[in-house]
Write an enzyme that holds these catalytic residues in place. Structure first.
Site, PDB file in Angstrom:
ATOM      1  N   HIS A 273      31.581  50.176 -31.037  1.00 37.75           N
ATOM      2  CA  HIS A 273      32.797  50.811 -30.675  1.00 37.75           C
ATOM      3  C   HIS A 273      33.406  51.571 -31.337  1.00 37.75           C
ATOM      4  O   HIS A 273      33.483  51.643 -32.659  1.00 37.75           O
ATOM      5  CB  HIS A 273      33.938  49.555 -30.205  1.00 37.75           C
ATOM      6  CG  HIS A 273      34.517  48.771 -31.576  1.00 37.75           C
ATOM      7  ND1 HIS A 273      35.418  49.145 -32.282  1.00 37.75           N
ATOM      8  CD2 HIS A 273      33.805  47.610 -32.249  1.00 37.75           C
ATOM      9  CE1 HIS A 273      35.641  48.316 -33.378  1.00 37.75           C
ATOM     10  NE2 HIS A 273      34.551  47.431 -33.187  1.00 37.75           N
ATOM     11  N   GLU A 319      37.591  48.333 -28.501  1.00 38.53           N
ATOM     12  CA  GLU A 319      37.125  46.819 -28.390  1.00 38.53           C
ATOM     13  C   GLU A 319      38.279  46.082 -29.416  1.00 38.53           C
ATOM     14  O   GLU A 319      38.505  44.961 -29.076  1.00 38.53           O
ATOM     15  CB  GLU A 319      35.818  46.742 -29.299  1.00 38.53           C
ATOM     16  CG  GLU A 319      35.266  45.493 -29.410  1.00 38.53           C
ATOM     17  CD  GLU A 319      35.783  44.753 -30.680  1.00 38.53           C
ATOM     18  OE1 GLU A 319      35.573  43.548 -30.903  1.00 38.53           O
ATOM     19  OE2 GLU A 319      36.556  45.530 -31.640  1.00 38.53           O
ATOM     20  N   HIS A 417      39.045  44.678 -41.062  1.00 38.53           N
ATOM     21  CA  HIS A 417      40.722  45.170 -40.324  1.00 38.53           C
ATOM     22  C   HIS A 417      41.488  45.545 -41.455  1.00 38.53           C
ATOM     23  O   HIS A 417      42.744  45.190 -41.532  1.00 38.53           O
ATOM     24  CB  HIS A 417      41.163  43.897 -39.593  1.00 38.53           C
ATOM     25  CG  HIS A 417      40.655  43.776 -38.253  1.00 38.53           C
ATOM     26  ND1 HIS A 417      40.825  42.676 -37.565  1.00 38.53           N
ATOM     27  CD2 HIS A 417      39.395  44.354 -37.692  1.00 38.53           C
ATOM     28  CE1 HIS A 417      39.899  42.657 -36.510  1.00 38.53           C
ATOM     29  NE2 HIS A 417      39.225  43.734 -36.690  1.00 38.53           N
TER      30      HIS A 417
END
Length: 450
Positions: A273, A319, A417
């Site tokens: 992604h 995504e 993240h």
């Protein structure tokens, strides 16, 4: 006896040829691979690529031009509308306990609403799960900030299992807290590491409940908050965030293709992604998967391999906070009556290759597991039933066999993240070994079908 020997030799010859060609794949990738420098360009020249952002737009242009430059038979865009959430100014947070005021690192979760302009300060209730929250009820929660503090299980060898066992509080915590009148929610970051780096990620609101601001707190911050709550249950927590959701924005999946020579209507996809969270460069998540996928096609082309089936490298958009690209790609395939034989996704980081998870029929799994002898010399020991990938998942409804590339999982959630998911966190050799592993699987899928 002679017939048995002849049959054995006939069976050994294709395997020997496959072994030689797979060795060539690894040699080409490790000696002349381009994925690492492509990743440098994507992370340093394009940067963060959250759906709807200018970075995402630049990434679309970059990847299409790259695949055109590499001389693939076709490079094209698929239109897709994506969510457009923006973080705004950097978040602020602190714990106030008596005269003590302790600043802690937080990051708004993707999809969250903002706090009021001056922030929120309220008492805190700590819970590990929804059952504990329900036990407190409205009387114990109303007007307070709910602090979800369930750690990822450190005893899980596969850290994706640990992530799966904890991430529900990030995804749904705000909804459950709001049902009982909470004014905000704070979620322990999804990592086994104790550090000061907050991990963002997507969250969602249920229907019929107030939209309360929600942020992730670093694991060290979570430990400190939990400790201070035991000493002073009346302490307060302050946080301020400035995020908002804008109208959906136009974007694209980017597709590069090498046409099949014998069965061009059968398609094998390899992809990652293109979008990433806004906090950093998205090197492991999922710049690595994108450049590995493009490298698969480049390597096979460089070796003069003429695929029987059409090979596609797909850069999926969105995504992280919507899956619009994966759903859109499957919709395009169905609308155009395309037959997708198999799809391979790399979205678990660019670490040392371990194998592939397979989603398919018993016969398909058995066939691919029969290739272990060819792949084991390259460290690909973990080949068997498992997950495919979020973006390729929608293709399963059309009978497509799904393959999830499995690198070593031990370090992935240290950076997942976060602001430390940068190019410097990726090892060149590990990245290239992953690309070669994916190319080897694609070669075998193309040569033998399923």
């Amino acid at each position: 006896m002679l017939l048995g020997l002849t049959a054995g030799l006939a069976q050994a010859q294709p395997q020997q040829a496959d072994s030689v060609f797979i060795r060539k794949i690894y040699d080409e990738t490790l000696a002349r691979g381009k994925s690492y420098e492509w990743l440098r360009e994507l992370t340093k020249q394009v940067g963060p690529r959250l759906s709807g952002s200018e970075g995402a737009k630049k990434a679309v242009v970059w990847s299409k031009e790259l695949m055109e430059k590499e001389g693939f038979d076709r490079a094209f865009l698929q239109d897709v509308m994506v969510p457009h959430w923006v973080r705004g100014a950097k978040e602020e947070a602190y714990i106030r306990s008596g005269k003590q005021k302790l600043v802690v690192p937080v990051a708004a979760l993707g999809g969250s609403v903002a706090t009021p302009p001056k922030g929120i300060e309220a008492q805190v209730v700590e819970v590990k799960n929804v059952a504990e929250l329900e036990k407190l009820g409205t009387a114990g929660v109303k007007g307070k900030i709910v602090f979800f503090n369930r750690p990822m299980d450190p005893t899980k060898i596969n850290t994706f299992e640990a992530y799966g066992g904890a991430v529900d509080q990030r995804a749904n915590g705000a909804t459950f807290a709001a049902k009982f009148g909470a004014v905000g929610a704070i979620i322990r970051s999804m990592t086994t590491l104790l550090d000061d780096v907050p991990h963002t990620g997507s969250m969602r609101y249920g229907t019929g409940v107030p939209l309360i601001p929600t942020a992730a707190i670093s694991t060290n911050g979570a430990e400190k908050l939990s400790s201070l709550l035991k000493e002073n249950p009346a302490l307060t927590f302050f946080f301020k965030q400035n995020c908002e959701s804008l109208p959906d924005a136009p974007s694209h999946n980017v597709v590069g293709e090498i046409k099949g020579t014998e069965k061009p209507d059968e398609i094998i996809v390899v992809g990652g992604h293109l979008d990433s969270w806004d906090l950093a460069e998205g090197a492991h998540d999922d710049g690595a998967g994108c450049v590995q996928s493009i490298e698969v096609l480049r390597v096979l082309k460089a070796l003069g391999y003429k695929p029987k089936r059409t090979l596609r490298a797909v850069m999926f958009m969105n995504e992280e906070n919507g899956l619009r690209g994966g759903i859109g790609y499957a919709d395009y395939a169905k609308k155009n009556n395309e037959k997708h034989l198999a799809a391979v996704e790399s979205d678990n980081g660019g670490f040392t290759p371990r194998g592939f998870g397979i989603v398919g029929t018993a016969g398909q799994k058995k066939q691919v597991m029969g290739w272990k002898e060819l792949l084991a010399p390259y460290g690909l020991q973990e080949i068997g039933p498992g997950g495919g990938g979020a973006d390729i998942g929608p293709l399963a409804q059309q009978g497509t066999a799904l393959f999830g590339f499995k690198p070593d999982s031990q370090r992935y959630f240290d950076i997942h993240h976060t602001a430390v998911d940068r190019f410097e966190a990726v090892n060149k050799r590990e990245l290239e070994l992953g690309a070669a592993s994916m190319a080897a699987l694609v070669y075998l899928l193309d040569k033998y079908g399923l």
